[in-house]
Scaffold this motif. Structure first.
Motif, PDB file in Angstrom:
ATOM      1  N   VAL A   1      -1.539 -11.100   7.136  1.00  0.00           N
ATOM      2  CA  VAL A   1      -1.839  -9.669   7.051  1.00  0.00           C
ATOM      3  C   VAL A   1      -1.212  -9.028   8.275  1.00  0.00           C
ATOM      4  O   VAL A   1      -1.314  -9.561   9.386  1.00  0.00           O
ATOM      5  CB  VAL A   1      -3.363  -9.425   7.023  1.00  0.00           C
ATOM      6  CG1 VAL A   1      -3.674  -7.931   7.099  1.00  0.00           C
ATOM      7  CG2 VAL A   1      -3.979 -10.036   5.767  1.00  0.00           C
TER       8      VAL A   1
ATOM      9  N   VAL B   1       1.559  -4.473   3.618  1.00  0.00           N
ATOM     10  CA  VAL B   1       0.418  -4.702   4.516  1.00  0.00           C
ATOM     11  C   VAL B   1       0.016  -6.173   4.594  1.00  0.00           C
ATOM     12  O   VAL B   1      -0.854  -6.538   5.378  1.00  0.00           O
ATOM     13  CB  VAL B   1      -0.786  -3.822   4.122  1.00  0.00           C
ATOM     14  CG1 VAL B   1      -0.433  -2.345   4.276  1.00  0.00           C
ATOM     15  CG2 VAL B   1      -1.259  -4.120   2.704  1.00  0.00           C
TER      16      VAL B   1
ATOM     17  N   ASP C   1       0.895  -1.153   0.000  1.00  0.00           N
ATOM     18  CA  ASP C   1       0.000   0.000   0.000  1.00  0.00           C
ATOM     19  C   ASP C   1       0.930   1.199   0.000  1.00  0.00           C
ATOM     20  O   ASP C   1       1.442   1.602   1.046  1.00  0.00           O
ATOM     21  CB  ASP C   1      -0.897  -0.017   1.235  1.00  0.00           C
ATOM     22  CG  ASP C   1      -1.957   1.080   1.190  1.00  0.00           C
ATOM     23  OD1 ASP C   1      -1.949   1.882   0.238  1.00  0.00           O
ATOM     24  OD2 ASP C   1      -2.786   1.138   2.120  1.00  0.00           O
TER      25      ASP C   1
ATOM     26  N   ARG D   1      -3.572  -4.106  10.093  1.00  0.00           N
ATOM     27  CA  ARG D   1      -4.522  -4.041   8.974  1.00  0.00           C
ATOM     28  C   ARG D   1      -5.457  -5.247   8.909  1.00  0.00           C
ATOM     29  O   ARG D   1      -6.135  -5.452   7.903  1.00  0.00           O
ATOM     30  CB  ARG D   1      -3.746  -3.910   7.661  1.00  0.00           C
ATOM     31  CG  ARG D   1      -2.924  -2.642   7.519  1.00  0.00           C
ATOM     32  CD  ARG D   1      -3.758  -1.378   7.382  1.00  0.00           C
ATOM     33  NE  ARG D   1      -4.557  -1.361   6.176  1.00  0.00           N
ATOM     34  CZ  ARG D   1      -4.147  -0.870   5.010  1.00  0.00           C
ATOM     35  NH1 ARG D   1      -2.928  -0.336   4.901  1.00  0.00           N
ATOM     36  NH2 ARG D   1      -4.930  -0.890   3.964  1.00  0.00           N
ATOM     37  N   ARG D   2      -5.516  -6.047   9.953  1.00  0.00           N
ATOM     38  CA  ARG D   2      -6.401  -7.215   9.941  1.00  0.00           C
ATOM     39  C   ARG D   2      -7.860  -6.781   9.996  1.00  0.00           C
ATOM     40  O   ARG D   2      -8.191  -5.711  10.472  1.00  0.00           O
ATOM     41  CB  ARG D   2      -6.054  -8.140  11.103  1.00  0.00           C
ATOM     42  CG  ARG D   2      -4.713  -8.810  10.836  1.00  0.00           C
ATOM     43  CD  ARG D   2      -4.362  -9.913  11.775  1.00  0.00           C
ATOM     44  NE  ARG D   2      -3.047 -10.425  11.399  1.00  0.00           N
ATOM     45  CZ  ARG D   2      -2.185 -10.948  12.224  1.00  0.00           C
ATOM     46  NH1 ARG D   2      -2.489 -11.086  13.499  1.00  0.00           N
ATOM     47  NH2 ARG D   2      -1.023 -11.373  11.790  1.00  0.00           N
ATOM     48  N   ASN D   3      -8.726  -7.654   9.482  1.00  0.00           N
ATOM     49  CA  ASN D   3     -10.174  -7.422   9.426  1.00  0.00           C
ATOM     50  C   ASN D   3     -10.558  -6.309   8.455  1.00  0.00           C
ATOM     51  O   ASN D   3     -11.623  -5.730   8.568  1.00  0.00           O
ATOM     52  CB  ASN D   3     -10.743  -7.135  10.835  1.00  0.00           C
ATOM     53  CG  ASN D   3     -10.466  -8.281  11.790  1.00  0.00           C
ATOM     54  OD1 ASN D   3     -10.683  -9.435  11.442  1.00  0.00           O
ATOM     55  ND2 ASN D   3      -9.954  -7.967  12.964  1.00  0.00           N
ATOM     56  N   ASP D   4      -9.697  -6.029   7.489  1.00  0.00           N
ATOM     57  CA  ASP D   4      -9.980  -5.053   6.432  1.00  0.00           C
ATOM     58  C   ASP D   4     -10.288  -5.736   5.096  1.00  0.00           C
ATOM     59  O   ASP D   4     -10.366  -5.071   4.076  1.00  0.00           O
ATOM     60  CB  ASP D   4      -8.765  -4.123   6.211  1.00  0.00           C
ATOM     61  CG  ASP D   4      -8.633  -3.043   7.268  1.00  0.00           C
ATOM     62  OD1 ASP D   4      -9.566  -2.889   8.078  1.00  0.00           O
ATOM     63  OD2 ASP D   4      -7.602  -2.354   7.279  1.00  0.00           O
ATOM     64  N   GLY D   5     -10.399  -7.070   5.092  1.00  0.00           N
ATOM     65  CA  GLY D   5     -10.632  -7.794   3.847  1.00  0.00           C
ATOM     66  C   GLY D   5      -9.364  -8.034   3.046  1.00  0.00           C
ATOM     67  O   GLY D   5      -9.423  -8.505   1.907  1.00  0.00           O
ATOM     68  N   LEU D   6      -8.204  -7.733   3.640  1.00  0.00           N
ATOM     69  CA  LEU D   6      -6.956  -7.894   2.891  1.00  0.00           C
ATOM     70  C   LEU D   6      -6.588  -9.357   2.680  1.00  0.00           C
ATOM     71  O   LEU D   6      -5.936  -9.691   1.698  1.00  0.00           O
ATOM     72  CB  LEU D   6      -5.811  -7.156   3.596  1.00  0.00           C
ATOM     73  CG  LEU D   6      -5.898  -5.634   3.598  1.00  0.00           C
ATOM     74  CD1 LEU D   6      -4.701  -5.030   4.325  1.00  0.00           C
ATOM     75  CD2 LEU D   6      -5.976  -5.092   2.182  1.00  0.00           C
TER      76      LEU D   6
END
Length: 197
Positions: free
Chosen positions: A75, A55, A50, A79-84
């Motif tokens: 991940v 990330v 990013d 940045r977890r739980n962002d759909g990455l």
């Protein structure tokens, strides 16, 4: 965001920051082994950037032509739980298009955290993975084998590539004692030990 290969310095940084914090010793390949395989052209540590920040990571072990083992998905904690995670899987499947991408996911009945193992399997299935007709046991951890492919894949062909991937960097005695591919419960479950390379 863009998925690309990192420099060795960047790989060392995400290994320490993300992988060491996210994987138990029995499931984490030593950094020196990753670097050795990277230099031989047998390891692709794809990273999701990013801007200049990494990330997430989706690493593959590509020893057998036409096959690659999805070695790690991670991940960065911030940045977890962002759909990455789903984005990483989709982008990895695209980057490795043309190869059979296969993965190991803990069998819930043998996992330290059965609920987490179930969630992980569900995540991979939601992201297009199929379950192969054989399992594996690596360093005392039993796994279901999952895969993504654009062609029909025979279990015998894939399990042979799976075993050859480990054989490429494991001493024969380690391979014989700690890696069973294919594996079934009647073979027993050895003690869990840290990665040996």
């Amino acid at each position: 965001m863009e998925m690309r290969l990192p420099t060795e310095t960047q790989l060392k940084a995400v290994y320490k920051r993300d992988l060491k914090a996210s994987f138990p010793p029995a499931e984490l390949k030593p950094l020196r082994e990753m670097l050795r395989e990277l230099r031989r052209g047998e390891y692709r540590p794809w990273c999701l950037f990013d801007g200049d920040e990494i990330v997430g990571e989706a690493f593959v072990w590509a020893h057998v032509p036409g096959f690659c083992l999805f070695d790690y998905l991670c991940v960065t904690p911030a940045r977890r739980n962002d759909g990455l995670g789903s984005a990483l899987v989709r982008m990895l499947v695209e980057k490795e298009r043309g190869s059979v991408l296969f993965a190991e996911s803990e069998i819930p009945a043998y996992a330290r955290d059965a609920a987490m193992a179930e969630r992980r399997l569900g995540f991979y299935r939601r992201n297009g993975a199929y379950q192969a007709g054989y399992d594996a046991c690596v360093f005392g951890v039993p796994y279901h084998t999952l895969f993504w492919a654009e062609r029909a894949v025979d279990d015998g062909e894939m399990s042979a590539a799976h075993a050859a991937t480990y054989r490429s960097s494991m001493p024969p005695l380690v391979m014989k004692k700690y890696i069973q591919i294919p594996w079934e419960p009647s073979m027993g479950v050895p003690d869990t030990i840290p990665w040996i390379g």
